[in-house]
Design a protein around this motif. Structure first.
Motif, mmCIF file in Angstrom:
data_model
loop_
_atom_site.group_PDB
_atom_site.id
_atom_site.type_symbol
_atom_site.label_atom_id
_atom_site.label_comp_id
_atom_site.label_asym_id
_atom_site.label_seq_id
_atom_site.Cartn_x
_atom_site.Cartn_y
_atom_site.Cartn_z
ATOM 1 N N ILE A 162 0.855 -1.198 0.000
ATOM 2 C CA ILE A 162 0.000 0.000 0.000
ATOM 3 C C ILE A 162 0.891 1.249 0.000
ATOM 4 O O ILE A 162 1.974 1.237 0.606
ATOM 5 N N SER A 163 0.448 2.302 -0.695
ATOM 6 C CA SER A 163 1.135 3.601 -0.627
ATOM 7 C C SER A 163 0.406 4.445 0.396
ATOM 8 O O SER A 163 -0.806 4.615 0.306
ATOM 9 N N ILE A 164 1.136 4.949 1.370
ATOM 10 C CA ILE A 164 0.492 5.764 2.412
ATOM 11 C C ILE A 164 1.032 7.186 2.355
ATOM 12 O O ILE A 164 2.249 7.397 2.309
ATOM 13 N N ASN A 165 0.114 8.143 2.356
ATOM 14 C CA ASN A 165 0.491 9.559 2.367
ATOM 15 C C ASN A 165 0.930 9.934 3.785
ATOM 16 O O ASN A 165 0.117 9.958 4.710
ATOM 17 N N MET A 166 2.203 10.220 3.955
ATOM 18 C CA MET A 166 2.749 10.516 5.278
ATOM 19 C C MET A 166 2.845 12.014 5.557
ATOM 20 O O MET A 166 3.282 12.423 6.629
ATOM 21 N N THR A 167 2.474 12.854 4.585
ATOM 22 C CA THR A 167 2.633 14.306 4.778
ATOM 23 C C THR A 167 1.911 14.813 6.033
ATOM 24 O O THR A 167 2.523 15.486 6.864
ATOM 25 N N GLY A 336 -5.287 -13.182 1.812
ATOM 26 C CA GLY A 336 -4.983 -11.815 1.391
ATOM 27 C C GLY A 336 -5.945 -10.794 1.971
ATOM 28 O O GLY A 336 -5.574 -9.657 2.271
ATOM 29 N N ARG A 337 -7.187 -11.204 2.197
ATOM 30 C CA ARG A 337 -8.175 -10.268 2.744
ATOM 31 C C ARG A 337 -7.755 -9.768 4.133
ATOM 32 O O ARG A 337 -7.900 -8.590 4.444
ATOM 33 N N THR A 338 -7.231 -10.688 4.940
ATOM 34 C CA THR A 338 -6.776 -10.296 6.286
ATOM 35 C C THR A 338 -5.632 -9.289 6.161
ATOM 36 O O THR A 338 -5.597 -8.271 6.864
ATOM 37 N N GLY A 339 -4.706 -9.595 5.254
ATOM 38 C CA GLY A 339 -3.572 -8.697 5.040
ATOM 39 C C GLY A 339 -4.032 -7.329 4.551
ATOM 40 O O GLY A 339 -3.527 -6.291 4.994
ATOM 41 N N ALA A 340 -5.035 -7.340 3.666
ATOM 42 C CA ALA A 340 -5.546 -6.080 3.117
ATOM 43 C C ALA A 340 -6.213 -5.257 4.218
ATOM 44 O O ALA A 340 -6.057 -4.031 4.285
ATOM 45 N N LEU A 341 -6.952 -5.943 5.102
ATOM 46 C CA LEU A 341 -7.598 -5.239 6.227
ATOM 47 C C LEU A 341 -6.548 -4.575 7.108
ATOM 48 O O LEU A 341 -6.718 -3.441 7.557
ATOM 49 N N PHE A 342 -5.460 -5.304 7.339
ATOM 50 C CA PHE A 342 -4.383 -4.766 8.184
ATOM 51 C C PHE A 342 -3.781 -3.505 7.562
ATOM 52 O O PHE A 342 -3.622 -2.477 8.228
ATOM 53 N N LEU A 343 -3.447 -3.566 6.277
ATOM 54 C CA LEU A 343 -2.810 -2.409 5.631
ATOM 55 C C LEU A 343 -3.768 -1.209 5.601
ATOM 56 O O LEU A 343 -3.353 -0.062 5.785
ATOM 57 N N ASP A 344 -5.043 -1.494 5.386
ATOM 58 C CA ASP A 344 -6.037 -0.415 5.369
ATOM 59 C C ASP A 344 -6.147 0.217 6.756
ATOM 60 O O ASP A 344 -6.203 1.442 6.912
ATOM 61 N N LYS A 345 -6.147 -0.620 7.785
ATOM 62 C CA LYS A 345 -6.225 -0.139 9.170
ATOM 63 C C LYS A 345 -5.003 0.726 9.498
ATOM 64 O O LYS A 345 -5.112 1.791 10.093
ATOM 65 N N LEU A 346 -3.828 0.265 9.054
ATOM 66 C CA LEU A 346 -2.589 1.006 9.301
ATOM 67 C C LEU A 346 -2.673 2.396 8.664
ATOM 68 O O LEU A 346 -2.311 3.402 9.281
ATOM 69 N N ASN A 347 -3.183 2.440 7.447
ATOM 70 C CA ASN A 347 -3.332 3.721 6.752
ATOM 71 C C ASN A 347 -4.260 4.652 7.542
ATOM 72 O O ASN A 347 -3.926 5.816 7.795
ATOM 73 N N GLN A 348 -5.383 4.111 7.989
ATOM 74 C CA GLN A 348 -6.340 4.940 8.767
ATOM 75 C C GLN A 348 -5.688 5.472 10.044
ATOM 76 O O GLN A 348 -5.866 6.629 10.403
ATOM 77 N N ILE A 349 -4.938 4.607 10.716
ATOM 78 C CA ILE A 349 -4.299 5.004 11.982
ATOM 79 C C ILE A 349 -3.297 6.131 11.738
ATOM 80 O O ILE A 349 -3.214 7.093 12.497
ATOM 81 N N LEU A 350 -2.551 6.024 10.639
ATOM 82 C CA LEU A 350 -1.530 7.039 10.357
ATOM 83 C C LEU A 350 -2.146 8.375 9.936
ATOM 84 O O LEU A 350 -1.469 9.406 9.937
ATOM 85 N N GLN A 351 -3.422 8.357 9.573
ATOM 86 C CA GLN A 351 -4.067 9.621 9.233
ATOM 87 C C GLN A 351 -4.611 10.317 10.487
ATOM 88 O O GLN A 351 -5.088 11.449 10.424
ATOM 89 N N ALA A 352 -4.560 9.648 11.623
ATOM 90 C CA ALA A 352 -5.029 10.251 12.892
ATOM 91 C C ALA A 352 -3.942 10.094 13.949
ATOM 92 O O ALA A 352 -4.116 9.379 14.936
ATOM 93 N N PRO A 353 -2.782 10.748 13.733
ATOM 94 C CA PRO A 353 -1.617 10.468 14.582
ATOM 95 C C PRO A 353 -1.790 10.831 16.050
ATOM 96 O O PRO A 353 -1.172 10.212 16.905
#
Lengths: 357, 82
Positions: A162-167, A336-353
């Motif tokens: 996944i590409s995550i926007n870290m700005t 893969g679905r479990t892995g996808a859920l994890f990456l999506d969750k990680l992205n959401q978490i990083l958007q609310a630091p």
């Protein structure tokens, strides 16, 4: 009474040298106390005791090489009476310090000479001349080779990225650090690890083991952090109970773990309790990390470099700080679905630091 | 403190933080992190140690000005004067 044995400090370890006792017979010890130092191919490791008690007998002298499982000491729990009978000495490999040094230099296993009684220097030299030399005598390289060969032979890996926007999160971190002293600064690596641990709480299936044909999820999260040694080699010690740490504690514990890894001062629990691996090769400019899972773990998270990249927001194309996060999963344990859920969750978490504190 | 003295303090601290590096490995114009494999944790440790010794705190926005031993020496020299 319980045997305190030479622990296995990794699936690939067969023996290690008991370097120093930090307790003597008669000493009271408490759970978690470091009572011995052991030298392995991964450096000197502190060995902790797993229960409260009294050191009844030390069975092995310092500088003795012992195979995994060899009793090193007897620990008497407080409610037990002192023993009346003496116990036979545990089996151990005796060798002179010179023989041990030479054996190490020449890549000879002391254990293979042990049947001849105390091993001396001449025996080691004679033995080394007879047997063909290994391609490399570097113990750590051999250990990594064994584990990784096993992984690739046994584990059907799947990979997701996944590409995550870290700005936004880096801006938040910059403001956060600006208000603190240099000693209290948080590095992006610590923030990412904290976020991964938080995402694992939501998707726990990736945190655990595949053992005896079954998937075991671990309640505690002890991520193994891949730490490169400058002189070569790699160790992935566990950040123990990362799930109980806030951001400051994650940063502090991570700094401490890295220092102790490079100075060869790790504890046995840190060498054996990893429930998942996190590899960060971003410092070296790598974009995507497609890792090899360390068995019996079932996942590895790879972090690439945070770099400026084109990013679409609505109709606008702009430049943002982007990181590629990759997940290697064991397809026997998860899909893969479990892995996808994890990456999506990680992205959401990083958007609310602010919630990472 | 002269620039030479500051440079010596910086090099001493690099050797302290990364004992496996030898003084000859340090290239004054080389990027400290990349040429010596100093990761972000070690780099922060270096800046923290220099802050303790020299009393100058390098804010994150100035990291680009302290990437090499040469630039770091100049940075500390300028900020010590003020």
């Amino acid at each position: 009474m319980s045997d305190f044995v030479m622990p296995s400090l990794g699936a690939d370890m067969e023996s290690a040298v008991l370097m120093e006792w930090l307790v003597k017979e008669g000493d009271h010890v408490t759970k978690g106390q470091v009572i011995a130092e052991v030298e392995t191919s991964k450096g000197v490791i502190d060995i902790e005791v797993f229960e409260d008690g009294v050191v009844d007998k030390l069975l092995v002298k310092e500088e003795t090489e012992c195979t995994v499982g060899t009793p090193l000491a007897f620990i008497r729990t407080h409610d037990e009476a002192p023993p009346v009978q003496t116990v036979e000495n545990a089996q151990r490999i005796k060798a002179s310090p010179a023989a041990r040094r030479k054996a190490k230099e020449m890549g000879v296993e002391i254990a293979s000479l042990a049947s001849t009684g105390e091993v001396n220097l001449a025996q080691v030299q004679k033995y080394a001349e007879k047997v063909p030399k290994l391609a490399t005598t570097d113990g750590m390289r051999q250990a990594i080779a064994k584990a990784m060969s096993r992984s690739n032979a046994e584990i059907p890996h799947y990979y997701l990225s996944i590409s995550i926007n870290m700005t936004p999160v880096l801006k938040w971190l910059e403001d956060f650090n600006a208000a603190r002293t240099i000693k209290e600064r948080i590095l992006p690596a610590a923030l990412l690890i904290r976020a991964i641990v938080k995402a694992l709480k939501e998707v726990p299936e990736l945190n655990g083991f595949w053992q005896d044909g079954e998937h075991h999820i671990s309640e505690s999260i002890h991520p193994g952090i891949a730490i490169a040694l400058r002189k070569g080699g790699l160790i992935t010690p566990a950040l123990i109970n990362a799930n109980e740490m806030g951001l400051d504690e994650t940063m502090h514990s991570l700094g401490d773990l890295i220092s102790r890894t490079r100075n060869g001062k790790l504890r046995n629990t840190e060498m054996t309790q990893q429930t998942i691996t996190i590899t960060n090769l971003g410092d070296l400019g790598v974009q995507n990390v497609f890792g090899v899972i360390y068995p019996p773990q079932v996942a590895l998270v790879g972090l690439g470099r945070i770099m400026d990249a084109p990013w679409a927001e609505g109709d606008t194309l702009c430049v943002r700080k982007i990181i590629q996060v990759t997940l290697a999963g064991d397809h026997r344990a998860t899909d893969g679905r479990t892995g996808a859920l994890f990456l999506d969750k990680l992205n959401q978490i990083l958007q609310a630091p602010q919630e990472l504190l | 403190m002269t620039q030479e003295q500051i440079k010596k303090v910086i090099i001493d601290q690099i050797l302290e933080i990364a004992p496996d590096i030898e003084e000859g490995d340090i290239i004054p114009e080389g990027n400290i992190q990349r040429s010596l494999e100093i990761d972000s944790f070690d780099f922060l440790k270096l800046l923290t140690a220099l802050n303790d010794i020299l009393g100058v705190e390098v804010p994150e926005r100035d990291y680009a000005k302290v990437e090499t031993v040469e630039h770091m020496t100049q940075y500390f020299a300028q900020n010590l004067v003020q």
